[in-house]
Each structure stands twice: as C-alpha cells, then as structure tokens.
Enzyme design. Structure first.
Site, short mmCIF file in Angstrom:
data_model
loop_
_atom_site.label_atom_id
_atom_site.label_comp_id
_atom_site.label_asym_id
_atom_site.label_seq_id
_atom_site.Cartn_x
_atom_site.Cartn_y
_atom_site.Cartn_z
N ARG A 260 -8.18 4.65 0.48
CA ARG A 260 -8.78 3.68 1.40
C ARG A 260 -8.77 2.29 0.78
O ARG A 260 -9.20 2.08 -0.34
CB ARG A 260 -10.21 4.10 1.72
CG ARG A 260 -10.93 3.09 2.54
CD ARG A 260 -11.64 3.70 3.75
NE ARG A 260 -12.19 2.63 4.58
CZ ARG A 260 -11.59 2.12 5.65
NH1 ARG A 260 -10.43 2.58 6.04
NH2 ARG A 260 -12.14 1.14 6.33
N ARG B 252 0.83 -1.22 0.00
CA ARG B 252 0.00 0.00 0.00
C ARG B 252 0.86 1.27 0.00
O ARG B 252 0.54 2.28 0.64
CB ARG B 252 -0.98 -0.01 1.19
CG ARG B 252 -2.08 -1.04 1.02
CD ARG B 252 -3.00 -1.08 2.22
NE ARG B 252 -2.30 -1.61 3.38
CZ ARG B 252 -2.65 -1.37 4.64
NH1 ARG B 252 -3.70 -0.62 4.90
NH2 ARG B 252 -1.97 -1.90 5.64
N GLU C 136 -24.80 -2.37 -3.43
CA GLU C 136 -23.64 -2.63 -4.28
C GLU C 136 -23.79 -3.79 -5.26
O GLU C 136 -23.37 -3.70 -6.40
CB GLU C 136 -22.48 -2.91 -3.34
CG GLU C 136 -21.18 -3.11 -3.98
CD GLU C 136 -20.16 -3.26 -2.87
OE1 GLU C 136 -19.58 -4.33 -2.77
OE2 GLU C 136 -19.98 -2.30 -2.10
N CYS D 215 -24.60 2.86 2.97
CA CYS D 215 -23.78 3.89 2.35
C CYS D 215 -24.36 4.14 0.97
O CYS D 215 -24.88 3.23 0.35
CB CYS D 215 -22.35 3.42 2.18
SG CYS D 215 -21.55 3.05 3.73
N HIS E 96 -16.50 11.67 4.15
CA HIS E 96 -15.38 11.19 3.32
C HIS E 96 -14.37 12.29 3.06
O HIS E 96 -13.43 12.11 2.31
CB HIS E 96 -15.90 10.62 2.01
CG HIS E 96 -16.90 9.52 2.24
ND1 HIS E 96 -18.23 9.77 2.41
CD2 HIS E 96 -16.75 8.19 2.36
CE1 HIS E 96 -18.87 8.64 2.63
NE2 HIS E 96 -18.00 7.65 2.60
N LYS F 166 -0.88 4.49 -1.04
CA LYS F 166 -1.77 5.00 0.02
C LYS F 166 -0.96 5.83 1.03
O LYS F 166 -1.30 6.97 1.33
CB LYS F 166 -2.43 3.81 0.72
CG LYS F 166 -3.13 4.15 2.02
CD LYS F 166 -3.41 2.88 2.82
CE LYS F 166 -3.93 3.22 4.19
NZ LYS F 166 -5.26 3.83 4.18
N CYS G 63 -21.85 8.63 7.50
CA CYS G 63 -21.24 7.31 7.61
C CYS G 63 -20.39 7.29 8.89
O CYS G 63 -20.35 8.28 9.61
CB CYS G 63 -20.39 7.01 6.36
SG CYS G 63 -19.96 5.27 6.18
N GLU H 54 -16.34 1.40 18.16
CA GLU H 54 -15.78 0.35 17.28
C GLU H 54 -14.24 0.30 17.27
O GLU H 54 -13.63 -0.02 16.25
CB GLU H 54 -16.31 0.50 15.84
CG GLU H 54 -17.82 0.40 15.76
CD GLU H 54 -18.39 0.46 14.33
OE1 GLU H 54 -17.64 0.16 13.39
OE2 GLU H 54 -19.57 0.77 14.19
N1 GLN Z 1 -20.89 1.15 11.68
C1 GLN Z 1 -19.90 1.33 10.67
C2 GLN Z 1 -19.02 2.50 11.03
O1 GLN Z 1 -19.50 3.41 11.64
C3 GLN Z 1 -20.51 1.58 9.33
C4 GLN Z 1 -19.47 1.77 8.27
C5 GLN Z 1 -19.99 1.88 6.86
O2 GLN Z 1 -21.15 2.14 6.65
N2 GLN Z 1 -19.17 1.71 5.88
O3 GLN Z 1 -17.86 2.56 10.68
ZN ZN Z 2 -21.73 4.08 5.60
#
Ligand code: GLN
Ligand code: ZN
Length: 758
Positions: free
Chosen positions: A516, A15, A606, A645, A696, A18, A728, A485
C-alpha cells in the site's frame, strides 16, 4: 566530504514492486517472476545512487513487505502456526504479513504498527516460548553479493538487535532479555559472514534509541553491544539512529566500540547540543543526518553547511548523510510533469536528495561557496519571499475565541438526545466509510482525470455506485450507512485538492505498508476551503434511504500528518488553519440534512512525539483543540463520530476522550482488544466501536469470531456504548470478501443482541 544514504525507497518509481506483489498474491505471476522484478528494482536503485556519487550506499534495505519482518524471518522468529502451514519461505513470510486462508490452513496476520513517528507500518514479530533465535536465511548476503556483482560496494543494513527485541511481542513466559545471547550470536554470524564477502561496513539501525530510555533499557543496550562488539573483527560497525536524538544514551553510545555513529540533526532537536556538551570521539566517524529523509522541501544549504562547519571545527571525522531512510519520500520530481517549475524548484524527492548530498559534500570541502552555481540557486530559494500567505486566513485565525473550542451541551446530555433522535438498536452496526475500490471505480476516476469522460459521466457512475452500496447496506441490515467514498482516491489527497494552499502531485508515492502506497499532498501556503467538498455526495446518498448515512470527512490532524508539511510555519498553526476549513464543511453538511458526521483522525496517534515528556506540549495541546474546533459548532442532536487507526493509544485515552466526539471507532482486532482494559480504567465516556475484525487482510471473519470479540468488549464496556464495525475502511479489500465479512458482522450483532436480552 563523503556522503551516505541510510536507505532508499524500494517500491519502484512506478510502484513496480507493488503491482508485481499483488499479481503474485493473485497467483498471476510466479515467485521467480516476482523475484526478478525485485532484483531489477534493487539494481536500478543502486545504480542511481552510484551515479549520483554517493559513497556509502545501502544494501539489504530492500523488502518484500517490511524490514522488521525481514529481520524476524532472517533470525527464525516465526511463530509455529505459520511454520505449520508448510509453505515456501516466501509464502510463510507473506502469511505472517497478510494472514493465510487456503487449503493449508487459516491463520491471521501478525500485528502491524506504525513505524515510530511515520506513516509507514512495520509488522510486529512474535516470540513464543518455543522460539529459538538463530540465523536462518541469506537475504543480507544475497543482496550484498548482488550489488557487488554490479561492481557496487555497499553497506548492508540490519535492523538492530536492541530495536528488534524491543519491538517484538512476547506471547509466552519469556522476555527480551532471555534472547540476548542467541540474538548476539546470530548478529555476529551475519556480520562476519558479510565480512567474508568483502563488506567493509555494516550499518545497524537502532531507532529505538531516540525514545525515552530508562536504566533497564540502557543496560540492555549496553549488554547487547558489549557482547556484539567484543573481538569484532575487521568489519566496521556503524550504529545508526534516526527520528530524534539519543539524549538518554549518548554517553553509552559514544563509549562503545562502534566505528561510526549516525545521528539525526533534523528531528534530533538536541543532537547538536549533545555533541557540543559532551564532545564526540575523534576515532569514530560521525554520520551526520542533515538531509531530511521525511520531507520534500529543498535543503537549506547555508544552514546545513553552517552546522557542518561547526562540526569540522571540532576536528571530527564526518560523513554527510540522510536523516533517515529515504523510503519516506517519493522517487523523483522528474515524474511531476504538471507541477510548475516555479513550485518544483522548492522540492527534492529521493533522487534529488542524492544530488543535494553530492552538492553539499562538495561545498563542505571547498574553501568558499561564492561563485558556486548550486549554492547560488539554493540561496535564491531561501532569500526570496515564497508566494504562500493569505491575509484572510490569518485574520480569521486571529478571531477564534476560547469558546469556539467547546461544544455545548455536554456529551452525556447530547447522547440522550441522539438516542431519541436515531432510535438505533443496541450494538448498532456500521462501517468506517469506504467500500472496495474496485477496478471500475479507479478507472472512472482516472478517465475523468485524463479528461476522457465528462464530469456528468463521472458523477453518474459514482451515483450508481452509491445507490448500489446503499441498497446493499440496507439489505444486509446495517444500521448506520455510508456512501462508500468512491470519489476519493485517498482520504487526505482528496481534501487537499479542494483546499486553497495545497499542492498535489502526480507521482509522489510513499509506501505506507506492504504494497500500500499513499500520495501525500503538499501544504504550500495558508489553507482555506474554496467550496463545499463532500456535500453533494452525502446529500445524494442520504436522499436514497431513511437510515442515517454518515457524512465522511478527514480531520485536521490527519490531513496535516499525511501531507508534506510546511517548514516555514509551525505545525500547530497549519493544523488550526485546516481545522477552520473542515469546520466549514461540517457545518455545511449539517445544514444540508446530514445527521451523523464522521471526522476521521486516522493518524492522530502517529505524530505523537516519541518522548513522553513532549506529548502534550509539543502535540496534544494543539491537536486535540484543533479537532474540537472542527465540530464545536454543530447542534446537540447531530452525532459526531471519529475514527482512529491503531489502538496504541492506551496512554492518551483521556486526551482521546477530550476530543469530545460522540462515538469513536478504532482498530483493535490485531491487538487482541488489549485497549478495552484501559478504556474501562479511564472511564471512557465516548461511545466506542473497537473494530471486530482486521480489514488489512483478505480473510473473512466467522460469525463466532466476531461474537466472541464483542463478548470481550461487553466485559469492559457497557452495552449502550458499544458499536459493531470493522476496524478500518474497506477500500483496499475485494468485493466478495467484504460482502461475506459484513454479512457475518451483522449476524454477529443479531446474536449479541439476543444474548444481551436474555
Ligand atoms: N473513512 C476512511 C475509510 O473508510 C477511513 C480510512 C482510515 O482510517 N485510514 O477509508
Ligand atoms: Zn482506519
């Protein structure tokens, strides 16, 4: 038989691109240093392909961010607001990709969308009334020359004019037809310029041809290429398609003066049939996409050779090719030290696919495969039973009843019960789950992985992080909290690691967007849950506060879509297995006092088939029930959230509502909230949190900006249904910008509540 590669991954086996780009963004290295890393990578990749014996090696498949954006920049499709910043070409390019906030101004990034049916994202170029399309760059020439300088003859790759003009967003009064002439002129210049440098072939990527095409589209394509191919000179033109078959436009495509046509035999379900029925012109080269550019299982040689044989019998001129760019698979198995050999032998990443192409090319020419070592080894893989079945999973799946797909009572009744239970204010605020994965968070995880700290140390660190983020969320005034998380590297791999039937890799990185990358795990066999996965973290977080903390899971469709799937059973069967595993986790969370559970289906949209006629039968008819199976067992007063997303689901809103979640949050900010109209029209029942700002990009949204986004929502959605959240998870963001952004978000919610009370 000659061999071709459609495109090679560019991010680097470690990477490198990146990391260099991110350093550049932080002003830690100069543009020259970034360029030199890029050049090093390009040359390394060319040499790899050369030494593997590939005949048609691509150039200009490199990108600092995205190939569609490269094409836009090359053709001067650069909105005035970016030009006005007065930045260097490279920085203007990055401003379009990432937004810009600094001394020269403040502009948002262009929209970003999924690249067809992949987990790669492209930047949506914007054409405004003042746009004049004209050649305004040298990238394809430079990269061709660079390769030639290494003694490597390449096929420059261009994003095709049809696909480009179709994908652009038109913000003014013009449409794609208005740009036909300018665009054709520019492409002609590029092609003849490449010819002058010595290029023999140019590959023009037109993936838009695999979608449903009406007469208008067919005519537009025809018009472009009739003009483009008129007196076309010596450079041979290869029309490249991928991600499906070209059933709507096959006869036009084969009639035009292309020298070669690239067709996908992997995802193109009808490709072979189209050739069988309509024939294929003998004076053109067929680039047969038979080595899968999207999955990592080894190619089944005898199947591939069978198809090649049929084609040869028709007397066709064939080049063996990848089904699409290899950018959708990781680099090389040689970086997978931990994967045992008896598993590894089933896989081929980009580099191994080069050998597959080479071996298959040779086998296709030889009179008999008997006695060939590569062939024998390959046969062995497909003829012996792979150790991947689990009887108990099969049995449980067989016992699922129709009623397991329906949650009771109905949503309206549940929504009332939940309002009473949680007593949230109007316009409740929340986030999507993750908080910034700062260096210390990543370090903690990596130390633990390497065995350099104990499990206790690892857990203690995360618990401290959780406590801090809970306290912070309380102090800033968010209504529904998350634990952050910190234990997850990635929303799919993390679950994969705890599920039976999954394999995980060390280095199978694939570019998702810009810098990413994701590391999709591999579904090896039948899937089940070994033990609770997230319960401990969620319970700990909830123990710290009286506000609800959302349990945070990834849904079955996304887990499957972001894994490398099996090729020996159907996608639908795999999704159901995963659904049952996640169902176990949902019920465990509920049992342990978690009152709100978010089941992310980030990637639901997707894998929606590219053709509308396949949407339900090939996908939604099993994907939506799988989601319902996950949550149908919870109590009425437990609130189920989901998150998706990319709001490009206007056409499938009824299906989304049918997932029967209580609340959905989704990306909307980059698309200017277009989706709101459709939600209104469809009488969308689920409560909604259309993201109020774009995560983003590092820029901080102002309170006013958020307030006006929510005002727009209020025009279309009733107040009791609106949630306020970012679009997101925040894991890719820095801490400082996150703090400011969320503070503004909460302030905006307070203002909106005042407005609503007036
Ligand atoms: N719960 C995930 C986060 O907050 C959702 C990520 C995503 O939608 N790509 O990172
Ligand atoms: Zn998302």
């Amino acid at each position: 038989m000659k061999t071709a590669v459609t495109g090679f991954p560019r991010i680097g086996e470690k990477r490198e691109l990146k990391f260099a780009s991110e350093k550049y963004f932080k002003k830690e290295i100069s543009a020259d240093e970034l360029e030199s890393t890029a050049a090093e990578l390009r040359i390394r990749h060319l040499k790899l392909q050369k030494s593997a014996g590939i005949d048609f090696i691509p150039s200009n498949d490199f990108s600092f961010y995205d190939g569609v954006l490269d094409a836009a920049a090359l053709l001067d499709i650069i909105p005035e607001r970016y030009k006005k910043l007065g930045l260097s070409d490279l920085d203007t390019y990055f401003a379009m990709a990432r937004g810009y906030q600094g001394e020269k101004g403040d502009v948002r990034a262009l929209a970003m969308k999924k690249w067809f049916n992949t987990n790669y994202h492209y930047i949506v170029p914007e054409i405004e009334d003042g746009t004049k399309i004209a050649l305004n760059g040298t990238k394809p020439f430079d990269e061709y020359k660079e390769a030639a300088g290494e003694g490597i003859e390449t096929v420059p790759v261009l994003t095709g004019p049809f696909t480009l003009l179709t994908l652009c967003r038109y913000t003014g009064s013009t449409g794609r037809k208005d740009y036909l002439e300018q665009t054709v002129k520019a492409y002609k210049e590029i092609i003849s310029g490449l010819g002058k440098l010595g290029a023999k072939w140019v590959r023009i990527n037109e993936p838009s041809l695999v979608k449903d095409l009406d007469e208008d589209n067919i005519k537009f394509f025809d018009d472009i290429y009739t003009a483009l191919l008129a007196d076309k000179g010596d450079v041979k033109i290869l029309l490249q398609t991928f991600f499906g078959d070209v059933r709507d436009i096959y006869s036009e495509v084969t009639k035009l003066e292309f020298d070669g046509i690239g067709l996908d035999f992997i995802e193109g379900r009808k490709t072979a049939e189209l050739i069988e029925k309509n024939g294929f012109p003998k004076d053109k080269v067929l680039f047969a996409g038979l080595v899968n550019g999207k999955n990592i299982w080894r190619n089944d040689y005898s199947k591939t050779l069978g198809i090649l044989d049929d084609l040869k019998k028709k007397g066709l001129n064939i080049v063996l090719s990848t089904s699409c760019s290899l950018q959708h698979v990781p680099y090389s198995l040689s970086f997978e030290a931990k994967l045992p050999d008896d598993k590894k032998k089933y896989f081929a990443y980009a580099q191994e696919k080069l050998s597959e192409l080479n071996e298959l090319g040779k086998l296709a020419d030889s009179a008999s495969c008997e006695g060939d070592e590569a062939f024998r080894k390959n046969r062995e893989l497909f003829e012996t039973e792979r150790d991947c079945r689990d009887e108990s999973v099969q049995k449980r799946l067989g016992e699922v009843k129709e009623s397991d797909y329906t949650r009771l009572p109905d949503r309206q009744t549940r929504q009332k019960l939940q309002k009473d239970r949680f007593g949230l204010p109007l316009f409740p605020t929340t986030t999507i789950g993750s908080f910034p994965q700062t260096a210390d968070v990543k370090k903690n995880r990596s130390l633990f992985r390497k065995g350099e700290i104990t499990k206790e140390q690892y857990v203690a660190f995360n618990k401290e992080k959780i406590e801090r983020v809970i306290r912070w969320q309380e102090s800033v005034g968010l209504d529904v909290l998350v634990h952050g998380e910190y234990e997850r590297n990635d929303m799919v791999e993390y679950f994969g690691e705890s599920l039976e039937g999954y394999l995980f890799t060390e280095n199978a990185w694939v570019q998702s967007y810009g810098t990413r990358c994701v590391k999709p795990p591999v579904i090896w066999g039948d899937v089940s849950r070994k033990k609770p996965i997230t319960v401990e973290w969620s319970v700990y977080a909830q123990s710290l506060t009286d506000k609800p903390v959302k349990g945070m899971l990834t849904g079955p469709v996304t887990i499957l879509n972001w894994s490398f799937p099996r090729e020996d059973i159907s996608i639908s069967e795999s999704i159901s297995q995963i659904a049952l595993a996640i169902r176990d986790e949902v019920l465990d969370l509920e049992k342990n006092g978690i009152s709100i559970i978010q089941i992310d289906e980030a990637a639901l949209r997707e894998k929606l088939p590219l053709r509308r006629s396949d949407w339900y039968s090939e996908y939604l008819d099993f994907a939506i029930p799988a989601f319902r199976l996950v949550h149908s067992g919870v109590k009425p007063e437990t609130q189920i959230h989901t998150h998706m997303c990319y709001s490009e689901f206007t056409d499938i809103i009824p299906a989304i509502d049918n997932m029967d979640a209580d609340v959905i949050t989704f990306e909307a900010s980059r698309s200017d909230l277009q989706i709101l109209d459709s939600l209104k029209e469809c009488n969308f029942e689920t409560e909604v949190g259309p993201g109020v700002y774009d995560i983003h990009s590092p820029r901080v949204p102002s309170v006013d900006e958020i307030v006006s986004a929510v005002r727009k929502m209020r025009e279309k959605i009733s107040d009791e249904k609106i949630w306020i959240n970012p679009d997101c998870g925040l894991k890719t963001r820095g801490e400082e910008e996150t703090i400011k952004s969320i503070e503004n978000l909460v302030k905006a919610a307070e203002e909106i509540r005042k407005e609503a009370a007036r």
